[in-house]
Design an enzyme around this catalytic site. Structure first.
Site, PDB file in Angstrom:
ATOM      1  N   GLU A  32      48.219  45.487  81.255  1.00  0.00           N
ATOM      2  CA  GLU A  32      49.565  45.898  80.846  1.00  0.00           C
ATOM      3  C   GLU A  32      49.744  47.404  81.005  1.00  0.00           C
ATOM      4  O   GLU A  32      48.822  48.173  80.711  1.00  0.00           O
ATOM      5  CB  GLU A  32      49.741  45.526  79.363  1.00  0.00           C
ATOM      6  CG  GLU A  32      51.098  45.826  78.785  1.00  0.00           C
ATOM      7  CD  GLU A  32      51.098  45.666  77.260  1.00  0.00           C
ATOM      8  OE1 GLU A  32      50.149  46.133  76.617  1.00  0.00           O
ATOM      9  OE2 GLU A  32      52.064  45.085  76.734  1.00  0.00           O
ATOM     10  N   HIS A  34      50.401  51.157  80.378  1.00  0.00           N
ATOM     11  CA  HIS A  34      50.218  52.041  79.215  1.00  0.00           C
ATOM     12  C   HIS A  34      50.643  53.459  79.593  1.00  0.00           C
ATOM     13  O   HIS A  34      49.894  54.426  79.366  1.00  0.00           O
ATOM     14  CB  HIS A  34      48.768  52.002  78.726  1.00  0.00           C
ATOM     15  CG  HIS A  34      48.492  50.832  77.821  1.00  0.00           C
ATOM     16  ND1 HIS A  34      48.378  49.554  78.290  1.00  0.00           N
ATOM     17  CD2 HIS A  34      48.359  50.739  76.468  1.00  0.00           C
ATOM     18  CE1 HIS A  34      48.168  48.728  77.271  1.00  0.00           C
ATOM     19  NE2 HIS A  34      48.158  49.417  76.153  1.00  0.00           N
ATOM     20  N   ASP A  43      44.108  47.717  76.860  1.00  0.00           N
ATOM     21  CA  ASP A  43      43.996  46.677  75.828  1.00  0.00           C
ATOM     22  C   ASP A  43      42.720  45.840  75.957  1.00  0.00           C
ATOM     23  O   ASP A  43      42.403  45.049  75.051  1.00  0.00           O
ATOM     24  CB  ASP A  43      45.217  45.749  75.868  1.00  0.00           C
ATOM     25  CG  ASP A  43      46.463  46.428  75.317  1.00  0.00           C
ATOM     26  OD1 ASP A  43      46.370  47.585  74.862  1.00  0.00           O
ATOM     27  OD2 ASP A  43      47.536  45.788  75.350  1.00  0.00           O
ATOM     28  N   HIS A 118      45.763  43.458  71.791  1.00  0.00           N
ATOM     29  CA  HIS A 118      47.138  43.445  72.334  1.00  0.00           C
ATOM     30  C   HIS A 118      48.011  42.679  71.340  1.00  0.00           C
ATOM     31  O   HIS A 118      47.795  41.465  71.127  1.00  0.00           O
ATOM     32  CB  HIS A 118      47.073  42.764  73.711  1.00  0.00           C
ATOM     33  CG  HIS A 118      48.351  42.475  74.404  1.00  0.00           C
ATOM     34  ND1 HIS A 118      49.174  43.457  74.900  1.00  0.00           N
ATOM     35  CD2 HIS A 118      48.924  41.291  74.732  1.00  0.00           C
ATOM     36  CE1 HIS A 118      50.211  42.879  75.496  1.00  0.00           C
ATOM     37  NE2 HIS A 118      50.083  41.578  75.405  1.00  0.00           N
ATOM     38  N   GLU A 120      50.781  41.195  71.186  1.00  0.00           N
ATOM     39  CA  GLU A 120      51.446  39.945  71.549  1.00  0.00           C
ATOM     40  C   GLU A 120      50.511  38.734  71.547  1.00  0.00           C
ATOM     41  O   GLU A 120      50.964  37.592  71.566  1.00  0.00           O
ATOM     42  CB  GLU A 120      52.096  40.093  72.938  1.00  0.00           C
ATOM     43  CG  GLU A 120      53.287  41.038  72.992  1.00  0.00           C
ATOM     44  CD  GLU A 120      52.906  42.501  73.217  1.00  0.00           C
ATOM     45  OE1 GLU A 120      51.777  42.909  72.875  1.00  0.00           O
ATOM     46  OE2 GLU A 120      53.748  43.258  73.726  1.00  0.00           O
ATOM     47  N   HIS A 175      52.224  52.068  71.036  1.00  0.00           N
ATOM     48  CA  HIS A 175      51.787  51.641  72.369  1.00  0.00           C
ATOM     49  C   HIS A 175      51.661  52.831  73.328  1.00  0.00           C
ATOM     50  O   HIS A 175      52.630  53.563  73.541  1.00  0.00           O
ATOM     51  CB  HIS A 175      52.783  50.631  72.944  1.00  0.00           C
ATOM     52  CG  HIS A 175      52.386  50.130  74.292  1.00  0.00           C
ATOM     53  ND1 HIS A 175      51.467  49.126  74.481  1.00  0.00           N
ATOM     54  CD2 HIS A 175      52.754  50.535  75.520  1.00  0.00           C
ATOM     55  CE1 HIS A 175      51.298  48.934  75.761  1.00  0.00           C
ATOM     56  NE2 HIS A 175      52.067  49.766  76.420  1.00  0.00           N
ATOM     57  N   GLU A 180      46.020  54.979  70.957  1.00  0.00           N
ATOM     58  CA  GLU A 180      45.358  54.427  72.145  1.00  0.00           C
ATOM     59  C   GLU A 180      44.872  55.534  73.079  1.00  0.00           C
ATOM     60  O   GLU A 180      43.818  55.406  73.701  1.00  0.00           O
ATOM     61  CB  GLU A 180      46.298  53.464  72.883  1.00  0.00           C
ATOM     62  CG  GLU A 180      46.468  52.141  72.135  1.00  0.00           C
ATOM     63  CD  GLU A 180      47.314  51.126  72.879  1.00  0.00           C
ATOM     64  OE1 GLU A 180      46.976  49.936  72.824  1.00  0.00           O
ATOM     65  OE2 GLU A 180      48.328  51.506  73.502  1.00  0.00           O
TER      66      GLU A 180
HETATM   67 ZN    ZN Z   1      49.301  45.698  74.675  1.00  0.00          ZN
END
Ligand code: ZN
Length: 256
Positions: A32, A34, A43, A118, A120, A175, A180
């Site tokens: 994904e 970033h 992730d 992650h 989701e 995010h 992160e």
């Molecule tokens: Zn993610």
């Protein structure tokens, strides 16, 4: 040789460690976006690093991480429209997790820790684990126990205050932002490009989803809050909290 990775040990070593009661960690991530300053694998790298540290401390094993996750959402990952974001349907992710846990159980594993990287993924992981445990029971295998967690929930209030003196925006908005980015500076600094950190955040989201996602809702960079100020030292503080607090939880649940 690092004896925590299942992919790096032989079957007799696997058999011996499992027979000794080693908890098995399964990191689950995503491929994904970033932002422009971080790679697509954040992730995956982060839960895998947390899991490896936990396994070293607790005598566990780390299963090969699942590199794809459930579909990126605008308010927590920017959404599916970013080039390179490659996702599974909830159904597929559920079945992948179910099959992996089930097979590990057939080969003697009784203690599982799914480490999610992650947002989701949360509910498909709950479902996959539930189906795996049901199948194992139907196969006559008893005595299994599993934990499922988001590593970022294990943080001391004083660490949050130190990193976010103006207030913590919450994990979904974080995010590709300070948390992160700091952790990536610790875990894979070779993959971070600090000079490319954007400044088009933070996003301002309503408390609901809209489909199709309205133009301009998600910052063009894909970074939902602010990455500036991220440091390796902050990453170390975070990692120390995660490993200490998750270890305590695992020791409690598994009587280690
Ligand atoms: Zn993610």
């Amino acid at each position: 040789m690092d004896e925590v990775y299942i992919s790096e040990i032989s079957w007799p070593v696997f058999e011996e460690k499992i027979a000794a009661g080693a908890p098995v960690f399964l990191p689950v991530g995503a491929t994904e976006q970033h932002g422009p300053h971080l790679p697509l694998g954040v992730d995956v790298f982060l839960p895998a690093a947390v899991a490896a540290n936990l396994a070293r401390r607790l005598g566990g094993l780390v299963a090969p991480p699942i590199p794809y996750g459930y579909k990126s959402q605008a308010r927590s990952g920017g959404g599916q429209q970013f080039p390179g974001t490659t996702s599974l349907s909830a159904h597929t992710l559920t079945l992948v997790v179910k099959d992996v846990i089930h097979d590990l159980g057939l080969h003697g594993a009784r203690r599982f820790v799914i480490v999610n990287g992650h947002c989701e993924n949360a509910w498909p992981l709950v479902e996959g684990l539930d189906l795996a445990m049901t199948e194992l029971r139907r196969d006559g295998i008893s005595g299994t126990k599993a934990m499922r967690l988001e590593y970022w929930d294990f943080i001391r209030p004083e660490t949050l205050e130190r990193l976010f003196p103006d207030g913590y925006p919450g994990i979904e908005l974080e995010h590709a932002s300070l948390l992160e980015t700091s952790l990536m500076l610790l875990v894979r600094p070779d993959l971070v490009s600090p000079e490319l950190m954007p400044d088009d955040g933070p996003a301002e989201f309503p408390p609901y989803d809209v489909t199709p996602v309205p133009k301009g809702l998600v910052p063009a960079s894909g970074v939902l809050a602010v990455a500036q100020g991220a440091t390796k030292e902050s990453g170390q503080l975070l990692m120390d909290d995660y490993v200490t607090l998750i270890s305590e939880a695992i020791a409690k649940e598994f009587d280690l």
